[in-house]
Motif scaffolding. Structure first.
Motif, PDB file in Angstrom:
ATOM      1  N   TRP A   1       0.820  -1.216   0.000  1.00  0.00           N
ATOM      2  CA  TRP A   1       0.000   0.000   0.000  1.00  0.00           C
ATOM      3  C   TRP A   1       0.857   1.270   0.000  1.00  0.00           C
ATOM      4  CZ3 TRP A   1      -4.622   1.506  -1.230  1.00  0.00           C
ATOM      5  CH2 TRP A   1      -5.015   2.801  -0.873  1.00  0.00           C
ATOM      6  N   GLU A   2       1.925   1.281   0.814  1.00  0.00           N
ATOM      7  CA  GLU A   2       2.762   2.486   0.873  1.00  0.00           C
ATOM      8  C   GLU A   2       3.327   2.819  -0.507  1.00  0.00           C
ATOM      9  OE1 GLU A   2       3.094  -0.171   2.774  1.00  0.00           O
ATOM     10  OE2 GLU A   2       3.542   0.325   4.852  1.00  0.00           O
ATOM     11  N   THR A   3       3.736   1.785  -1.255  1.00  0.00           N
ATOM     12  CA  THR A   3       4.291   2.002  -2.588  1.00  0.00           C
ATOM     13  C   THR A   3       3.220   2.518  -3.536  1.00  0.00           C
ATOM     14  OG1 THR A   3       5.874   0.213  -2.206  1.00  0.00           O
ATOM     15  CG2 THR A   3       5.541   0.919  -4.485  1.00  0.00           C
ATOM     16  N   ARG A   4       2.019   1.970  -3.432  1.00  0.00           N
ATOM     17  CA  ARG A   4       0.925   2.416  -4.304  1.00  0.00           C
ATOM     18  C   ARG A   4       0.580   3.880  -4.037  1.00  0.00           C
ATOM     19  NH1 ARG A   4      -2.858  -2.492  -5.770  1.00  0.00           N
ATOM     20  NH2 ARG A   4      -1.445  -4.222  -5.386  1.00  0.00           N
ATOM     21  N   PHE A   5       0.528   4.241  -2.766  1.00  0.00           N
ATOM     22  CA  PHE A   5       0.208   5.633  -2.440  1.00  0.00           C
ATOM     23  C   PHE A   5       1.324   6.555  -2.929  1.00  0.00           C
ATOM     24  CE2 PHE A   5      -0.061   9.418   0.179  1.00  0.00           C
ATOM     25  CZ  PHE A   5      -1.430   9.684   0.150  1.00  0.00           C
TER      26      PHE A   5
END
Length: 740
Positions: free
Chosen positions: A591-595
């Motif tokens: 998720w952190e990478t997607r955001f």
């Protein structure tokens, strides 16, 4: 030609030396008393738009007081300020083109010095001044800086854009200091009171010296008899400035040395709505109780991002079949078609009805006589003690009769609504904390098109599992000037165009290695309508664009029928490969990478729309065109190709129906009281490991980007602000299986 870059900062630059935008040790000059700093300034370190400026060192947000190149930012790589041996002080861009210079030529030049007064001075060996920044003010006047004829203070267009705005402060031809709004449609004097003559305003036009100055004690005096005392007058240790602010008001500020914040100690317009041009054509400035812009009945904002564009009618006016709507306590300054005395209300109304130019009329009592005023244009609307009657066609719908004031406000979560504010003062901006007012589209469709295509592509690609080939190994960046390649060079570099990296509507991409061992991606363009000169003119603008979230273009080929672009090669391939090809669960993007990718993509698009040296519309944002470097930082590719390639990217009828249904479902789900609805819109491969507030705001942004009304869609600049506000969120949602 230049001496080596100096290792430490000082208050001067010697002949033959330069300041570089890239080297921290040689970026700045600092006055001996540390009050002022001079050097390269940017509002956002992730962009490459830099300005050579002077600012107060100890102000909290680097308050600029002078800018050499307000309308022409330079690149964050390779730009420099140089003091040539022939006496010229020159600002050059990365390609060595001159952006700004002092136009001084003297072999006796010695150095350029930043004085404690904030004055940047070019001096000869004897100490004589050859040029000084005090002679060329931008929007600010410093203490003991003479303000004379032929000089102007010109406002910025906005707080973080240094492009010259619409408001100016200057000595007019009658020797009187004035403030004027000078927009694209009209010009209007608004200070001193335009309803009074010179003497009624306490001024004189009989002194042709035309000089004014703000002294160290907080007193401003002018040859036209204008005399101003600041509220802290007499305090010698206070740092002050007089600024023509972007909202059209002239203010004197005093610096608090402890907090680094500015306090307003005098302002020209106590009633902000007295500033002309703020709300544009047909707009009305009102107080609720703070100043706001509004549209009259049957009108709507033309562009809520920029109220200077005003309001547009929801009807088509015809010369006949009109009626009138009463607008209580409203008037528009100026632009009277005529003025008739001793006239009845009916006669006044009939005069407006019979004149196709008339847009409104006012029937008012003046010195015991009823007078009629017909308005040919509606500018500078304000609250008045009298009523105005607005002309509309008889066919106008009653539903359009409300005054438009409300817009959405978006934060990290679902927002509420508030009335559109006028531009804030700089002092207000300092106190703003994590409260972003949701602005509307800049240029309407621009931000909306980007967002819609991005969301639409994401959805349909996910649904249909469209797959592109993955990019392979990493590359090393070697700086090089943007250049023209021959077709034979690129043919050798790609091994006769052997290895295909991807294909799209604009052409096929091949992997290659240049003679200097740089790995590149070479795109063969298709459906190019331009000739060689037109193609070169378009592509050369791309080479000047540099942002960490945009794929760098190294060069091009325009030879015969061949049109190719040479891009940097990006290690981790395109986003679609990671979203839709990853069968291995451990390789699923977290998720952190997607955001991070979403925020970086928004920053890149915001740069193209608002900040880059040339305004560029992408028109084809999709996962295939978002590349990921070794740190999974996104880099948008194929920007600018919409101008070069003739292609049809429209959706089919069935796709539109499917997409509309998806949006309708998302809107319905968002009404649920609990947050479980979000799991239906987040990749199930994350097993519920995502940040709840971030997911909610991203979904809401996506829905807003698909509003039918373009004025309700956000700009990418607004999207960046909202996502940045949510970046530090630590609230994860976990699936039940992970909670045990």
């Amino acid at each position: 030609m230049f001496s080596s870059i100096r290792a430490t900062t000082s208050n001067y630059l010697s002949k033959g030396s330069s300041l570089s935008v890239e080297h921290a040790s040689s970026k700045y000059l600092i006055s001996l008393d540390k009050t002022f700093t001079c050097g390269f300034y940017t509002f956002n370190a992730t962009t490459n738009a830099y300005y050579f400026s002077i600012w107060y060192t100890n102000s909290k947000e680097r308050t600029l007081v002078w800018v050499a190149n307000p309308g022409k930012p330079v690149n964050g790589r390779g730009s420099r300020l140089s003091l040539w041996k022939d006496g010229g002080l020159v600002l050059t861009d990365f390609d060595d083109s001159n952006v700004w210079e002092t136009n001084t030529f003297s072999t006796t030049v010695d150095r350029v010095v930043l004085h404690d007064s904030g004055n940047l001075v070019l001096m000869d060996f004897s100490g004589k001044t050859l040029w000084q920044s005090f002679d060329y003010p931008t929007d600010t006047l410093l203490p003991n800086q003479n303000f004379t004829k032929n000089q102007k203070l010109i406002s910025r267009i906005s707080p973080q854009l240094l492009t010259p705005g619409y408001f100016s402060f200057f000595f007019d031809s009658d020797n009187v200091l004035k403030m004027v709004y000078d927009g694209s449609e009209f010009s209007s004097l608004y200070w001193p009171n335009p309803n009074n003559d010179v003497f009624a305003n306490g001024r004189t036009s009989y002194n042709s010296r035309r000089v004014a100055v703000l002294d160290d004690k907080g007193v401003f005096v002018s040859s036209d008899y204008l005399h101003i005392n600041t509220s802290d007058m007499g305090d010698l240790g206070v740092k002050r400035r007089l600024t023509m602010d972007y909202d059209g008001n002239l203010r004197i500020y005093s610096l608090n040395n402890l907090s680094g914040l500015w306090t307003i100690t005098w302002l020209a317009m106590s009633q902000q709505c007295g500033v002309h041009g703020l709300c544009g054509r047909n707009g009305i400035c009102t107080y609720t109780p703070t100043p706001k812009c509004a549209c009259p009945p049957y009108y709507e904002p033309f562009d809520s991002t920029d109220w200077s564009k005003g309001c547009k009618p929801k009807f088509k006016m015809t010369c006949s079949n009109s009626r009138f709507v009463e607008m209580p306590k409203v008037d528009y300054y100026g632009f009277d078609l005529n003025y008739t005395t001793n006239i009845t209300f009916e006669h006044c109304r009939n005069l407006c009805s019979g004149d196709c130019r008339c847009q409104a009329f006012k029937h008012a009592l003046r010195s015991a006589i009823w007078s009629c005023y017909l308005k040919g244009d509606l500018y500078n609307g304000y609250m008045s003690n009298e009523n105005l009657f607005l002309k509309i066609p008889t066919s106008a719908h009653t539903s359009d009769s409300k005054i438009i004031l409300n817009v959405s406000r978006l934060g990290c979560g679902i927002g509420d609504s508030e009335i559109v504010p006028l531009p804030r003062t700089y002092n207000d901006a300092f106190s703003r904390r994590f409260k972003w007012v949701y602005v509307y589209s800049f240029g309407g469709a621009i931000g909306a098109i980007e967002a819609i295509i991005f969301v639409a592509s994401w959805f349909f690609v996910f649904k249909k599992n469209r797959i592109s080939a993955s990019l392979a190994e990493g590359y090393r960046t070697i700086c090089s000037q943007f250049r023209s390649f021959s077709y034979s060079e690129l043919k050798r570099a790609t091994g006769n165009f052997k290895q295909v990296l991807g294909e799209g509507g604009s052409g096929t991409v091949y992997k290659g290695t240049l003679a200097d061992e740089r790995e590149v991606a070479v795109k063969k363009l298709e459906n190019i309508g331009q000739g060689e000169e037109e193609f070169w003119a378009e592509v050369s603008t791309f080479g000047r664009i540099n942002h960490m979230n945009l794929a760098r273009i190294w060069g091009f080929c325009s030879e015969g029928k061949h049109r190719l672009l040479v891009y940097e090669y990006v290690e981790n391939g395109s986003l679609d490969n990671h979203l839709f090809l990853s069968a291995n669960k451990t390789a699923v993007l977290k998720w952190e990478t997607r955001f991070k990718i979403a925020l970086g993509t928004a920053k890149g698009l915001a740069y193209l729309h608002h900040e880059c040296l040339e305004w560029v519309i992408h028109c084809d944002v999709k996962p295939e065109n978002i590349l990921l470097d070794s740190d999974f930082e996104p880099k948008i590719s194929d920007f600018g190709l919409s101008k070069l390639c003739q292609q049809d990217d429209s959706l089919g009828e069935e796709e539109i129906k499917e997409f509309t249904s998806y949006v309708r479902l998302a809107k319905a789900k968002m009404q649920d009281e609990d947050d479980s609805w979000m799991t239906d819109f987040v990749d199930p491969r994350l097993d519920g490991d995502f940040k709840q507030n971030q997911a909610a705001i991203m979904i809401e942004i996506g829905i807003l980007c698909m509003e039918d009304d373009r004025n309700k869609r956000p700009t990418m600049e607004a999207v960046v602000l909202v996502l940045s506000n949510c970046e530090a969120d630590v609230s994860f949602m976990h699936s039940p299986s992970n909670d045990s």
